[in-house]
Design an enzyme around this catalytic site. Structure first.
Site, PDB file in Angstrom:
ATOM      1  N   ASN A 191       2.096  -7.423  -6.256  1.00 52.18           N
ATOM      2  CA  ASN A 191       2.132  -6.446  -7.342  1.00 52.18           C
ATOM      3  C   ASN A 191       2.856  -6.990  -8.578  1.00 52.18           C
ATOM      4  OD1 ASN A 191       2.106  -4.163  -8.890  1.00 52.18           O
ATOM      5  ND2 ASN A 191       3.460  -2.974  -7.575  1.00 52.18           N
ATOM      6  N   ARG A 223       8.978 -12.144   1.065  1.00 50.56           N
ATOM      7  CA  ARG A 223       8.127 -10.985   1.335  1.00 50.56           C
ATOM      8  C   ARG A 223       8.433 -10.343   2.682  1.00 50.56           C
ATOM      9  NH1 ARG A 223       4.871  -7.240  -1.238  1.00 50.56           N
ATOM     10  NH2 ARG A 223       3.234  -6.515   0.141  1.00 50.56           N
ATOM     11  N   GLU A 240       5.459  -4.051 -11.176  1.00 46.57           N
ATOM     12  CA  GLU A 240       6.876  -3.690 -11.160  1.00 46.57           C
ATOM     13  C   GLU A 240       7.635  -4.374 -12.289  1.00 46.57           C
ATOM     14  OE1 GLU A 240       7.618  -2.488  -6.500  1.00 46.57           O
ATOM     15  OE2 GLU A 240       7.848  -4.585  -7.102  1.00 46.57           O
ATOM     16  N   GLU A 247       0.822  -1.210   0.000  1.00 48.22           N
ATOM     17  CA  GLU A 247       0.000   0.000   0.000  1.00 48.22           C
ATOM     18  C   GLU A 247       0.856   1.261   0.000  1.00 48.22           C
ATOM     19  OE1 GLU A 247      -2.327  -3.415   1.298  1.00 48.22           O
ATOM     20  OE2 GLU A 247      -0.417  -2.603   2.007  1.00 48.22           O
TER      21      GLU A 247
END
Length: 421
Positions: A334, A268, A337, A59
Site C-alpha cells: 500500500n 512485513r 499511507e 485487506e
C-alpha cells in the site's frame, strides 16, 4: 470441473495441515484455532450477520472504512470478519476488538464451508479484493446469500493463475451479485475471466477512504522532536526477504553523506522481526526496536518496527518512504499511507498488486520508481538532499489521495440496494 476441483482439495488438505504446522514453528499463532479452518468453532447465537472476508493485513486495512460504515448504518446486525493469516487476525482485534466476531475462513471443502455458513448465518457476504473460492461461492448461491466482491482487483499475474481453471472461475463468478472493481482495468479483467458484464461496476479503491489516525501527525512530530527535527530520516515499510539487505546497504550509502541519518525499517511479517534486527546488528548498525526502545534515540542508526499496526506515526515522522514488496516479485504494498501524510514515495519495479494506484502517483509526481536494489541508496540520498523536491512530491501524493476518495460511499449504496432486495 467442480467435482475435480473438490477432489483435488481433499487430496491437498493433509498438505495444508502440514503447512499450518510448519508455519507454526516460526509463528505460534498458526498453531492456534486451526479447527476453525474446517468450520469448527463456537458462535454466540449469530443470525442475519453481515460477513466481510479480508485475507490479511492489507485487506483488513482496506476494509476498515467499509466495516465502520456497516457498523454505523446497520448497528443491529452482527458483523463477522474472516481472515486467513494470524497477522490479519491481529489487525482485526487491534481495530475492532470485541465489537465484531472474528473467525478464520475455512478451507474450500464442502463440509467445512457448509458448517461455517450454518454457524454465522449471513444475510450478506462481502469478499474484499481477490478471493474466488468455488465451493464457498456455490454454497452462498444455494443458500440464497447475496455475494459481493468489493474493492475488487485482478492483476495480470492472477489472471494467468486462473487460466487452467477458467471455466470453474467463470461458474463461480456467476454466483456473485455484484463486483465493485477498483479500476476500469480490474473490471475488464473480471469480465474476461467470465463475470457477467452487467454485474461489474467501477467504484474506486476503498484504500483512499482509509481514516488517518488523528494522533498520527502529532505522534510523528513528537518523535521528530525526540530524535532531532533536522535529522534526515527515511523509512522502508512492509519489506520482504531479499529486500532488507538491500535497504541496509542503501542506508550505508546514505550515512556516508549524512552520518546522523536514521532508517526506520518495518518488515512485513512478524516472524522476520528478529531476523532483520540481527541482520542490522551484524552489519555494525546501532539498532533500536519498537518493542524495547519505543522511540529511537539520536545515537541509533536503524530502528526496527517489530509490531503490527504501528506504521502511520512513523510515516508522519519521515522525510522519504520506500514501500516494500516491490524490489522482489511480490507485487508491492500500500503506497497510500505515506501519500495520505504528504510523504514522497519510492517503489521498486514490481508493483503489479497496486498497479493503477502506483502508476497514478508516479504520473502525478508523488512517487518515483527505483529500477533495482543498487539504485535505492542514491535515489533516497537525492531526495534527502533536495527539500524542495520532497515537498513537491509530498503535496502531489496527497492530492492524488484526496482526489480518489469516495469509494466506500459508492459501495455502501450498492450494499443498501442488495439488502433491500
Amino acid at each position: 470441473m467442480r467435482y475435480l476441483y473438490t477432489f483435488a482439495m481433499f487430496l491437498v488438505t493433509p498438505l495444508l495441515v502440514l503447512r499450518l504446522l510448519a508455519r507454526g514453528v516460526r509463528s505460534r499463532p498458526y498453531h492456534r484455532r486451526w479447527l476453525e479452518r474446517f468450520g469448527i468453532f463456537d458462535t454466540p447465537g449469530i443470525t442475519g450477520s453481515l460477513w466481510v472476508h479480508a485475507v490479511s493485513v492489507g485487506e483488513v486495512n482496506a476494509a476498515e472504512p467499509l466495516i465502520k460504515a456497516l457498523r454505523r448504518d446497520y448497528p443491529n446486525a452482527p458483523l463477522v470478519i474472516t481472515t486467513v493469516t494470524p497477522t490479519g487476525t491481529a489487525r482485526v482485534h487491534q481495530l475492532f476488538g470485541d465489537s465484531v466476531f472474528h473467525v478464520y475462513l475455512p478451507y474450500d471443502l464442502p463440509f467445512s464451508v457448509n458448517r461455517f455458513l450454518k454457524r454465522i448465518r449471513p444475510r450478506l457476504a462481502l469478499i474484499v479484493e481477490t478471493e474466488i473460492w468455488p465451493n464457498l461461492y456455490f454454497a452462498c448461491r444455494r443458500r440464497g446469500i447475496p455475494l459481493m466482491i468489493v474493492n475488487a482487483r485482478l492483476s495480470e499475474r492472477s489472471m494467468r493463475g486462473y487460466k487452467p481453471l477458467r471455466s470453474l472461475a467463470r461458474s463461480a463468478l456467476r454466483c456473485v451479485q455484484l463486483i465493485a472493481a477498483q479500476s476500469r482495468t480490474d473490471a475488464a479483467r473480471y469480465r474476461l475471466l467470465g463475470a457477467d458484464p452487467e454485474q461489474v461496476l467501477v467504484t474506486g479503491n476503498m484504500k483512499f477512504d482509509m481514516p488517518i489516525p488523528q494522533d498520527a501527525v502529532a505522534a510523528g512530530a513528537a518523535m521528530r522532536e525526540h530524535w532531532g527535527p533536522r535529522r534526515p530520516v527515511w523509512m522502508a515499510a512492509s519489506t520482504h526477504e531479499g529486500e532488507e539487505l538491500a535497504v541496509l546497504e542503501a542506508h550505508l550509502k546514505v550515512l556516508k553523506r549524512f552520518p546522523d541519518a536514521l532508517l526506520v525499517l518495518a518488515p512485513r511479517h512478524p516472524e522476520r522481526f528478529r531476523l532483520v534486527e540481527n541482520a542490522a546488528r551484524s552489519l555494525g548498525f546501532t539498532v533500536a526496536t519498537r518493542s524495547v526502545d519505543g522511540v529511537p534515540l539520536p545515537v541509533h542508526q536503524v530502528c526496527v518496527i517489530d509490531a503490527m499496526g504501528q506504521l502511520m506515526p512513523f510515516f508522519a515522522a519521515t522525510d522519504v518512504a520506500f514501500v516494500g514488496g516491490s524490489l522482489v516479485p511480490i507485487g508491492g504494498h500500500n503506497v497510500l499511507e505515506p501519500a495520505a501524510l504528504s510523504v514522497p514515495v519510492l517503489v521498486g519495479p514490481y508493483t503489479f498488486n497496486f498497479e493503477e494506484i502506483t502508476d497514478s502517483l508516479i504520473e502525478q509526481g508523488g512517487a518515483e520508481r527505483v529500477p533495482d536494489a543498487d539504485q535505492l541508496g542514491p535515489d533516497v540520498l537525492q531526495l534527502l538532499l533536495d527539500g524542495g523536491k520532497r515537498e513537491q512530491m509530498g503535496q502531489a501524493a496527497q492530492r492524488v489521495f484526496e482526489r480518489e476518495r469516495g469509494a466506500v460511499q459508492r459501495i455502501m449504496q450498492l450494499i443498501d440496494t442488495l439488502l433491500q432486495e
